[in-house]
Scaffold this motif. Structure first.
Motif, PDB file in Angstrom:
ATOM      1  N   TYR A 117       0.855  -1.184   0.000  1.00 35.51           N
ATOM      2  CA  TYR A 117       0.000   0.000   0.000  1.00 35.51           C
ATOM      3  C   TYR A 117       0.892   1.235   0.000  1.00 35.51           C
ATOM      4  CZ  TYR A 117      -4.319  -2.558   0.783  1.00 35.51           C
ATOM      5  OH  TYR A 117      -5.393  -3.381   0.640  1.00 35.51           O
ATOM      6  N   ILE A 118       0.627   2.173  -0.900  1.00 35.45           N
ATOM      7  CA  ILE A 118       1.489   3.331  -1.097  1.00 35.45           C
ATOM      8  C   ILE A 118       0.705   4.608  -0.831  1.00 35.45           C
ATOM      9  CG2 ILE A 118       2.934   4.567  -2.758  1.00 35.45           C
ATOM     10  CD1 ILE A 118       3.108   1.878  -4.319  1.00 35.45           C
ATOM     11  N   ASN A 119       1.213   5.436   0.079  1.00 35.04           N
ATOM     12  CA  ASN A 119       0.616   6.741   0.359  1.00 35.04           C
ATOM     13  C   ASN A 119       1.174   7.756  -0.646  1.00 35.04           C
ATOM     14  OD1 ASN A 119       1.028   9.350   2.729  1.00 35.04           O
ATOM     15  ND2 ASN A 119      -0.874   8.772   1.755  1.00 35.04           N
ATOM     16  N   VAL A 120       0.287   8.291  -1.511  1.00 42.38           N
ATOM     17  CA  VAL A 120       0.746   9.192  -2.569  1.00 42.38           C
ATOM     18  C   VAL A 120       0.658  10.665  -2.186  1.00 42.38           C
ATOM     19  CG1 VAL A 120       0.294   7.578  -4.429  1.00 42.38           C
ATOM     20  CG2 VAL A 120      -1.535   9.081  -3.661  1.00 42.38           C
ATOM     21  N   SER A 121       0.041  10.981  -1.075  1.00 44.17           N
ATOM     22  CA  SER A 121       0.015  12.315  -0.435  1.00 44.17           C
ATOM     23  C   SER A 121      -0.727  13.396  -1.214  1.00 44.17           C
ATOM     24  CB  SER A 121       1.440  12.786  -0.112  1.00 44.17           C
ATOM     25  OG  SER A 121       2.123  13.170  -1.287  1.00 44.17           O
ATOM     26  N   GLN A 122      -0.841  13.305  -2.542  1.00 41.18           N
ATOM     27  CA  GLN A 122      -1.545  14.327  -3.312  1.00 41.18           C
ATOM     28  C   GLN A 122      -2.687  13.708  -4.108  1.00 41.18           C
ATOM     29  OE1 GLN A 122       0.652  17.276  -5.538  1.00 41.18           O
ATOM     30  NE2 GLN A 122       2.523  16.846  -4.394  1.00 41.18           N
ATOM     31  N   PRO A 123      -3.924  14.168  -3.877  1.00 38.11           N
ATOM     32  CA  PRO A 123      -5.062  13.629  -4.642  1.00 38.11           C
ATOM     33  C   PRO A 123      -5.151  14.251  -6.028  1.00 38.11           C
ATOM     34  CG  PRO A 123      -5.813  15.319  -3.111  1.00 38.11           C
ATOM     35  CD  PRO A 123      -4.332  15.152  -2.865  1.00 38.11           C
ATOM     36  N   ASN A 124      -6.038  13.673  -6.859  1.00 37.62           N
ATOM     37  CA  ASN A 124      -6.316  14.194  -8.191  1.00 37.62           C
ATOM     38  C   ASN A 124      -5.052  14.248  -9.056  1.00 37.62           C
ATOM     39  OD1 ASN A 124      -8.149  15.129 -10.132  1.00 37.62           O
ATOM     40  ND2 ASN A 124      -7.699  17.268  -9.674  1.00 37.62           N
ATOM     41  N   ARG A 125      -4.229  13.175  -8.972  1.00 36.11           N
ATOM     42  CA  ARG A 125      -2.988  13.098  -9.743  1.00 36.11           C
ATOM     43  C   ARG A 125      -2.889  11.737 -10.428  1.00 36.11           C
ATOM     44  NH1 ARG A 125      -0.808  18.044 -10.047  1.00 36.11           N
ATOM     45  NH2 ARG A 125       1.308  17.214 -10.241  1.00 36.11           N
ATOM     46  N   ASP A 126      -1.983  11.651 -11.413  1.00 35.92           N
ATOM     47  CA  ASP A 126      -1.708  10.392 -12.113  1.00 35.92           C
ATOM     48  C   ASP A 126      -0.385   9.817 -11.613  1.00 35.92           C
ATOM     49  OD1 ASP A 126      -3.965  10.803 -13.664  1.00 35.92           O
ATOM     50  OD2 ASP A 126      -2.869  11.796 -15.265  1.00 35.92           O
ATOM     51  N   TYR A 127      -0.362   8.479 -11.406  1.00 31.70           N
ATOM     52  CA  TYR A 127       0.833   7.834 -10.866  1.00 31.70           C
ATOM     53  C   TYR A 127       1.177   6.575 -11.646  1.00 31.70           C
ATOM     54  CZ  TYR A 127       0.299  10.924  -6.850  1.00 31.70           C
ATOM     55  OH  TYR A 127       0.196  12.034  -6.050  1.00 31.70           O
ATOM     56  N   ILE A 128       2.476   6.315 -11.721  1.00 25.31           N
ATOM     57  CA  ILE A 128       3.027   5.054 -12.237  1.00 25.31           C
ATOM     58  C   ILE A 128       4.075   4.594 -11.236  1.00 25.31           C
ATOM     59  CG2 ILE A 128       4.593   4.087 -13.986  1.00 25.31           C
ATOM     60  CD1 ILE A 128       3.097   5.652 -16.096  1.00 25.31           C
ATOM     61  N   VAL A 129       4.162   3.281 -11.031  1.00 23.45           N
ATOM     62  CA  VAL A 129       5.120   2.724 -10.073  1.00 23.45           C
ATOM     63  C   VAL A 129       6.009   1.701 -10.774  1.00 23.45           C
ATOM     64  CG1 VAL A 129       5.376   1.352  -7.960  1.00 23.45           C
ATOM     65  CG2 VAL A 129       3.606   3.107  -8.092  1.00 23.45           C
ATOM     66  N   GLU A 130       7.290   1.729 -10.460  1.00 23.20           N
ATOM     67  CA  GLU A 130       8.232   0.727 -10.943  1.00 23.20           C
ATOM     68  C   GLU A 130       8.828  -0.025  -9.758  1.00 23.20           C
ATOM     69  OE1 GLU A 130      10.045   3.061 -14.863  1.00 23.20           O
ATOM     70  OE2 GLU A 130      11.255   2.837 -13.048  1.00 23.20           O
ATOM     71  N   ILE A 131       9.166  -1.302  -9.987  1.00 16.58           N
ATOM     72  CA  ILE A 131      10.025  -2.036  -9.063  1.00 16.58           C
ATOM     73  C   ILE A 131      11.422  -2.009  -9.661  1.00 16.58           C
ATOM     74  CG2 ILE A 131      10.549  -4.253  -7.999  1.00 16.58           C
ATOM     75  CD1 ILE A 131       7.681  -4.928  -8.024  1.00 16.58           C
ATOM     76  N   GLY A 132      12.392  -1.670  -8.835  1.00 13.15           N
ATOM     77  CA  GLY A 132      13.756  -1.608  -9.332  1.00 13.15           C
ATOM     78  C   GLY A 132      14.754  -1.965  -8.250  1.00 13.15           C
ATOM     79  N   VAL A 133      16.014  -1.959  -8.640  1.00 12.23           N
ATOM     80  CA  VAL A 133      17.116  -2.239  -7.710  1.00 12.23           C
ATOM     81  C   VAL A 133      18.103  -1.073  -7.776  1.00 12.23           C
ATOM     82  CG1 VAL A 133      18.971  -3.819  -7.089  1.00 12.23           C
ATOM     83  CG2 VAL A 133      16.872  -4.717  -8.088  1.00 12.23           C
TER      84      VAL A 133
END
Length: 298
Positions: A117-133
């Motif tokens: 679960y990720i807290n994005v802190s800003q509503p009404n926005r677009d997000y993409i998430v990557e898994i990386g090292v």
């Protein structure tokens, strides 16, 4: 007396499942294999979903082949010496290409994690998430990238769509055609209104003829069992640090593992005051939100 190896083999054979084609003796039970969900689908993939204006949920799978290929390409100790992260990109209003996000931040995760679960802190926005090292030299290496999601507003929209506006004259006409002008009148007043309308139509020639006698028959209505019930409830939800102490209306409320909480209240008529207080695990910091709700049922 202990069991011999031969005895153990015989016992093991007696516990095996009976094939569907074999005959079963009375009193025997047939054992079937479990058909639970598989631990994975052998796909390198991460999916992102919106939960509410401030939270998104990601779940993923990374195959061993993908890890082996990355170690072959970069370093054999990539996962041993590096650290795995979720990189959260704000991509509002951009065609994301991997390097043009408005902003981003990293969340450290362990290699065995499969969702977050990720807290994005800003509503009404677009997000993409990557898994990386992030390797031992500080270089970021992407493993897999998610779909794009939009989190909703946390308030009522201030946009007024002119396509759904209606001028007063049109509204009044539609309201009268639908019988809205009869709202609030008693049955005697409604019948009087109808009678006056019919009389006006007769005198003006609006009605050409009626069969039978001149009197208008009024058909008695059968009693109807029409009814309506409506009520309301209040749901209060939010989040804080997972190790914080939370109280609502002075009562201690347990938090979920990710620091979220959700409460459901009955909402009778009247004013309702709901103070929500969170304290840090060491008691040095406090935050409080006071919610007041008023309900009136006409």
């Amino acid at each position: 007396m202990g069991m011999t190896d031969n005895d153990k083999r015989i016992e093991a054979q007696s516990m095996t499942a009976v094939p569907p084609s074999s005959k079963m003796e009375r009193g025997e039970t047939r054992q079937y294999p479990s058909h639970g969900l598989p631990p994975g689908y052998n796909e390198d993939k991460i999916m992102l979903m919106t939960r509410d204006p401030y939270w998104v949920h990601a779940y993923w799978e990374i195959t061993e082949n993908r890890k082996k290929n990355l170690m072959k390409e970069y370093s054999n100790d990539l996962f041993e010496k590096g650290r795995m992260v979720l990189r959260v990109y704000d991509v509002t209003g951009v065609d994301f290409n991997g390097s043009n996000a408005r902003s981003y931040y990293d969340i450290d995760i362990n290699e065995s994690a499969r969702n977050w679960y990720i807290n994005v802190s800003q509503p009404n926005r677009d997000y993409i998430v990557e898994i990386g090292v992030i390797d031992k030299n500080g270089n970021y290496i992407m493993i897999v990238r998610s779909n794009k999601v939009k989190v909703p507003r946390d308030s009522v929209s201030d946009v007024i769509d002119e396509r759904w506006m209606m001028v007063d004259e049109m509204y009044e006409k539609l309201f009268r055609l639908s019988g809205g002008h009869l709202i609030g009148l008693g049955s005697e007043e409604i019948m009087k209104m109808i009678s006056q309308r019919i009389s006006g139509e007769l005198s003006s020639g609006g009605v050409s003829s009626f069969s039978g006698s001149g009197a208008l028959p009024i058909k008695a209505e059968k009693p109807r069992k029409f009814w309506l019930v409506a009520d309301t409830e209040l749901i209060v939800y939010g989040a804080t640090e997972p190790d914080a102490k939370l109280s609502v209306q002075g009562k201690t409320i347990p938090l979920d593992k990710d620091g979220t909480f959700s409460l459901r209240f009955a909402l009778p008529d009247g004013d309702h005051f709901i103070p929500i207080k969170a304290s840090s695990f060491d008691g040095l910091e406090e935050r409080e939100i006071k919610i007041t709700v008023k309900r009136k049922k006409d």
